[in-house]
Enzyme design. Structure first.
Site, short mmCIF file in Angstrom:
data_model
loop_
_atom_site.label_atom_id
_atom_site.label_comp_id
_atom_site.label_asym_id
_atom_site.label_seq_id
_atom_site.Cartn_x
_atom_site.Cartn_y
_atom_site.Cartn_z
CG ASP A 163 33.27 -40.58 63.60
OD1 ASP A 163 32.63 -39.68 64.16
OD2 ASP A 163 33.30 -40.74 62.36
CG LEU A 164 38.97 -45.20 67.13
CD1 LEU A 164 38.09 -46.45 67.11
CD2 LEU A 164 40.31 -45.49 66.47
CB ILE A 194 35.13 -45.33 62.21
CG1 ILE A 194 33.86 -46.17 62.26
CG2 ILE A 194 35.59 -44.90 63.60
CD1 ILE A 194 32.70 -45.54 62.95
CG ASP A 195 36.35 -39.01 61.67
OD1 ASP A 195 36.09 -39.30 62.87
OD2 ASP A 195 35.85 -38.03 61.10
CB SER A 196 41.20 -39.86 64.27
OG SER A 196 41.03 -38.53 63.82
#
Length: 72
Positions: A34-35, A30-32
């Site tokens: 995606d978050l 989960i990257d920024s």
């Protein structure tokens, strides 16, 4: 409970990895961006909002669930 629904939402996004409360979001891939997408979906689903400060503090699934459960 919000946390159970949130974990289910994460499981739909993350494939091939086990999602638990202790899971690190980065370890789940989960990257920024995606978050932000997941948090926006959670806000819509649960009718709540997260502050930028809260969003920046999320490192594990438990971090998100703790804030979710505090807002119910």
């Amino acid at each position: 409970m919000y946390s159970e629904k949130f974990i289910d939402m994460l499981k739909e996004k993350v494939t091939g990895k086990e999602v638990t409360l202790e899971s690190n979001l980065k370890d789940l891939g989960i990257d920024s961006l995606d978050l932000v997408e997941i948090v926006l979906a959670a806000e819509d689903e649960f009718g709540i909002t997260f502050s930028d400060e809260e969003l920046n503090s999320f490192k594990t699934v438990k971090d998100v669930c703790t804030v979710l459960d505090s807002k119910k």
